[in-house]
Design an enzyme around this catalytic site. Structure first.
Site, PDB file in Angstrom:
ATOM      1  N   LYS A 109      48.535  32.241  51.063  1.00  0.00           N
ATOM      2  CA  LYS A 109      47.144  32.548  50.839  1.00  0.00           C
ATOM      3  C   LYS A 109      46.543  32.476  52.153  1.00  0.00           C
ATOM      4  O   LYS A 109      46.273  31.938  52.841  1.00  0.00           O
ATOM      5  CB  LYS A 109      46.498  31.610  49.935  1.00  0.00           C
ATOM      6  CG  LYS A 109      45.015  32.182  49.315  1.00  0.00           C
ATOM      7  CD  LYS A 109      44.440  31.148  48.444  1.00  0.00           C
ATOM      8  CE  LYS A 109      42.937  31.707  47.986  1.00  0.00           C
ATOM      9  NZ  LYS A 109      42.388  30.799  46.950  1.00  0.00           N
ATOM     10  N   ASP A 155      40.523  36.176  35.765  1.00  0.00           N
ATOM     11  CA  ASP A 155      41.619  36.293  36.465  1.00  0.00           C
ATOM     12  C   ASP A 155      41.789  34.871  37.394  1.00  0.00           C
ATOM     13  O   ASP A 155      42.823  34.892  37.811  1.00  0.00           O
ATOM     14  CB  ASP A 155      41.373  37.256  37.601  1.00  0.00           C
ATOM     15  CG  ASP A 155      39.807  37.363  38.276  1.00  0.00           C
ATOM     16  OD1 ASP A 155      38.960  37.185  37.678  1.00  0.00           O
ATOM     17  OD2 ASP A 155      39.848  36.886  39.547  1.00  0.00           O
ATOM     18  N   ASN A 156      40.769  33.951  37.188  1.00  0.00           N
ATOM     19  CA  ASN A 156      41.139  32.617  37.728  1.00  0.00           C
ATOM     20  C   ASN A 156      41.689  31.466  36.471  1.00  0.00           C
ATOM     21  O   ASN A 156      41.551  30.426  36.604  1.00  0.00           O
ATOM     22  CB  ASN A 156      39.917  31.857  38.096  1.00  0.00           C
ATOM     23  CG  ASN A 156      39.497  32.767  39.483  1.00  0.00           C
ATOM     24  OD1 ASN A 156      40.395  33.412  40.224  1.00  0.00           O
ATOM     25  ND2 ASN A 156      38.390  32.804  39.863  1.00  0.00           N
ATOM     26  N   GLY A 192      44.514  40.015  46.238  1.00  0.00           N
ATOM     27  CA  GLY A 192      43.967  40.394  47.419  1.00  0.00           C
ATOM     28  C   GLY A 192      44.307  39.749  48.741  1.00  0.00           C
ATOM     29  O   GLY A 192      44.023  40.380  49.838  1.00  0.00           O
ATOM     30  N   ARG A 193      44.506  38.360  48.753  1.00  0.00           N
ATOM     31  CA  ARG A 193      44.700  37.768  50.098  1.00  0.00           C
ATOM     32  C   ARG A 193      45.937  36.610  49.729  1.00  0.00           C
ATOM     33  O   ARG A 193      45.876  35.729  50.224  1.00  0.00           O
ATOM     34  CB  ARG A 193      43.637  37.034  50.588  1.00  0.00           C
ATOM     35  CG  ARG A 193      42.781  35.809  49.757  1.00  0.00           C
ATOM     36  CD  ARG A 193      42.030  35.397  50.652  1.00  0.00           C
ATOM     37  NE  ARG A 193      41.241  34.279  49.943  1.00  0.00           N
ATOM     38  CZ  ARG A 193      40.113  34.382  49.430  1.00  0.00           C
ATOM     39  NH1 ARG A 193      39.439  35.244  49.456  1.00  0.00           N
ATOM     40  NH2 ARG A 193      39.502  33.279  48.763  1.00  0.00           N
ATOM     41  N   ASP A 226      42.984  28.606  41.681  1.00  0.00           N
ATOM     42  CA  ASP A 226      42.239  29.399  42.619  1.00  0.00           C
ATOM     43  C   ASP A 226      41.108  28.347  43.072  1.00  0.00           C
ATOM     44  O   ASP A 226      40.009  28.440  42.158  1.00  0.00           O
ATOM     45  CB  ASP A 226      41.834  30.611  42.151  1.00  0.00           C
ATOM     46  CG  ASP A 226      42.723  31.607  42.232  1.00  0.00           C
ATOM     47  OD1 ASP A 226      43.535  31.488  43.186  1.00  0.00           O
ATOM     48  OD2 ASP A 226      42.707  32.674  41.725  1.00  0.00           O
ATOM     49  N   ASP A 263      40.034  41.801  54.297  1.00  0.00           N
ATOM     50  CA  ASP A 263      41.068  41.889  55.087  1.00  0.00           C
ATOM     51  C   ASP A 263      42.248  41.074  54.825  1.00  0.00           C
ATOM     52  O   ASP A 263      43.309  40.706  55.701  1.00  0.00           O
ATOM     53  CB  ASP A 263      40.505  41.218  56.499  1.00  0.00           C
ATOM     54  CG  ASP A 263      40.051  39.814  56.439  1.00  0.00           C
ATOM     55  OD1 ASP A 263      40.367  39.057  55.358  1.00  0.00           O
ATOM     56  OD2 ASP A 263      39.087  39.518  57.304  1.00  0.00           O
ATOM     57  N   ARG A 319      48.172  35.103  35.244  1.00  0.00           N
ATOM     58  CA  ARG A 319      46.881  34.477  34.651  1.00  0.00           C
ATOM     59  C   ARG A 319      46.471  35.370  33.432  1.00  0.00           C
ATOM     60  O   ARG A 319      47.153  35.972  33.185  1.00  0.00           O
ATOM     61  CB  ARG A 319      45.631  35.101  35.917  1.00  0.00           C
ATOM     62  CG  ARG A 319      46.046  34.294  37.266  1.00  0.00           C
ATOM     63  CD  ARG A 319      45.916  35.526  38.124  1.00  0.00           C
ATOM     64  NE  ARG A 319      46.376  35.155  39.480  1.00  0.00           N
ATOM     65  CZ  ARG A 319      45.443  34.174  40.302  1.00  0.00           C
ATOM     66  NH1 ARG A 319      44.592  34.077  39.950  1.00  0.00           N
ATOM     67  NH2 ARG A 319      46.030  33.800  41.574  1.00  0.00           N
TER      68      ARG A 319
END
Length: 518
Positions: free
Chosen positions: A125, A270-271, A104-105, A280, A137, A202
């Protein structure tokens, strides 16, 4: 050494798997796709705040010499051979299935081939929105970026498997964040970290393909992962062997976390790295006072699912999720025994690690009882973990009274000990000294073993908070000193930081508890 600008980047992941090539950054589901093309969104002005000379030397990367090269670190310039993309994956978050998540970022720029013919992914990142940003965002703030940059490198020097951070840049743009999700949003300085790893795959990359019943894509991803990152694995049962090795790497990773007192804070699937790396860095922390129930993540309250003492069992649970994702390819009765090897591997490695922390020549069945006694006593007394183990290294071989023991460890206590705690600690140290006297190695060798295993410097949250506050004012002294200190965590060279968490930091936001906010 090659420059970021002139390097010919590889893109084997993109060339191998189906992806969304449109470049459309609109948040959406992307069934059938393992990635989506995502160009970084330009920022105001890229300014270099930190550069890892050590990682750059390892990868063969020249430090940027002009603004055009600096712009690559902030997403303002993409070279002709780069193919920026965001990976699609899913995950279990806080024990519940979250569905599609994805980068997402984070935007991967390309694969950098190193002088020793290995390949590392370079990823920005905080470089702007991707199709997986959902309602966010895609940006990151200075606060979280400093934490990611410093801790990635700190863990490397501690000897803990981890992704790395090559650079930290300011963007010149403000970013709106609600730090504790309590309605008090404010603008913060924007920043971007370039992080690097052989792979950012991941558990969630495999979970989403199983959830979507994309068995062909799942098989292709597993085969590709094995051939690329586990090339020694061959034969008909290679998927089971691969999973068993992921189990072993994950167990080894968590043992290292427990060794140094690291609390990840958000161990969602997911981490979890398929290579057994720490990945992460969000609301993490090192332990100050020894508390197995400590979690640094405000989102993890009140259940404390990801508390320090629960990390080993959560890793096992997460591996179970990965095993479930592989079921379309392998029978359950083959995967389950491989999953169950986790417990034996973890405890074998854990007791060996604790034997090193305590300076024992070997760990017998009786020694496991002593290690359990240490855990129970420290949980009761709650001394500063790092300081306690440093004081243990120089423990006199004879301690005559409970008062004498308490005096030796006084520097590690956050609170005055009760009479019962005095006695617990004295009983523990009596047992420990009795065991030390049975060592077949010399005291000097025992102490050297302890010094190599127990970090003297750890990157405490309050130090990070102070460095961030100074950076926001344009002051760099503490930040620069921490960059040097993280490189020598087993040395006494930076003993100005050899101190307990100060009282003022106990409840201060960002010093004890943090959120997942970037």
């Amino acid at each position: 050494m090659e420059s970021l600008r002139s390097k010919k980047y590889k893109k084997e992941f993109v060339d191998t798997f189906p992806g969304d090539e449109t470049g459309d950054l609109t948040p959406r589901q992307t069934p059938g796709m393992l990635y989506s093309k995502a160009l970084p969104t330009p920022v105001g002005r890229v300014t270099l705040l930190a550069w890892s000379d050590d990682l750059a030397a390892k990868l063969g990367i020249q430090k940027p010499a002009d603004q055009k090269e600096l712009d690559i670190l902030g997403g303002n310039h993409v070279t002709d051979t780069m193919y920026p993309y965001a990976a699609c994956y899913a995950g279990h978050q806080f024990g519940g299935w979250a569905g599609q998540l994805g980068d997402g970022r984070a935007i991967t720029l390309g694969e950098w081939e190193t002088p020793d013919d290995t390949s590392w992914e370079l990823q920005l990142k905080g470089a702007g929105p991707t199709p997986y940003s959902r309602r966010a965002d895609g940006r990151a703030v200075l606060r979280s970026s400093v934490r990611e940059y410093l801790m990635s490198e700190a863990m490397h020097y501690l000897g803990v498997p981890t992704t790395r951070a090559l650079s930290l840049v300011a963007t010149g743009d403000p970013v709106l964040r609600d730090m504790f999700y309590n309605g008090n949003a404010a603008f913060e300085a924007g920043a971007i970290v370039m992080r690097a790893a052989p792979s950012f795959l991941r558990f969630g990359n495999f979970e989403i393909l199983n959830a979507r019943k994309e068995t062909d894509n799942l098989r292709q991803l597993v085969d590709w992962t094995i051939s690329r990152y586990y090339p020694h694995i061959k034969g008909e049962d290679k998927i089971v062997t691969f999973f068993k090795e992921v189990v072993e790497r994950t167990a080894s990773l968590v043992v290292e976390w427990q060794r140094v007192g690291f609390v990840h804070g958000v161990m969602n699937t997911d981490n979890m790295s398929i290579l057994g790396l720490t990945i992460d860095y969000g609301p993490y922390s090192f332990l100050d006072d020894y508390d197995p129930d400590f979690t640094p993540n405000t989102t993890d309250l009140p259940g404390r699912r990801y508390a320090f003492g629960k990390q080993p069992s959560i890793a096992y649970w997460n591996l179970g999720c990965l095993a479930a994702a592989l079921l379309p390819l392998v029978e359950k009765d083959q995967l389950l025994p491989a999953l169950e090897t986790y417990k034996e591997v973890y405890w074998q490695k854990y007791y060996a690690m604790m034997g090193n922390k305590l300076g024992l020549d070997r760990v017998s069945r009786l020694d496991t009882d002593l290690i359990t006694q240490f855990e129970k006593t420290l949980s009761s007394v709650k001394p500063d973990m790092a300081i306690f183990f440093q004081l243990l290294i120089d423990l006199p071989l004879y301690m005559g009274s409970a008062q004498e023991v308490a005096e030796h460890f006084k520097e590690s206590f956050y609170d005055e000990l009760s009479q019962e705690q005095h006695q617990q600690l004295y009983t523990l140290i009596e047992s420990y000294l009795d065991r030390l006297n049975k060592n077949t190695i010399t005291r000097k060798v025992s102490q050297e073993l302890m010094r190599k295993t127990n970090p003297r410097f750890i990157l405490r949250n309050y130090l990070l908070h102070q460095a961030i506050e100074e950076l926001e004012k344009g002051e760099t002294a503490l930040f620069e000193k921490l960059q040097k200190a993280i490189r020598e965590p087993y040395s006494d060279k930076y003993d100005e930081f050899f101190a307990k968490r100060p009282e003022w930091a106990t409840q201060k936001a960002g010093c004890s508890m943090l959120s997942c906010s970037s």
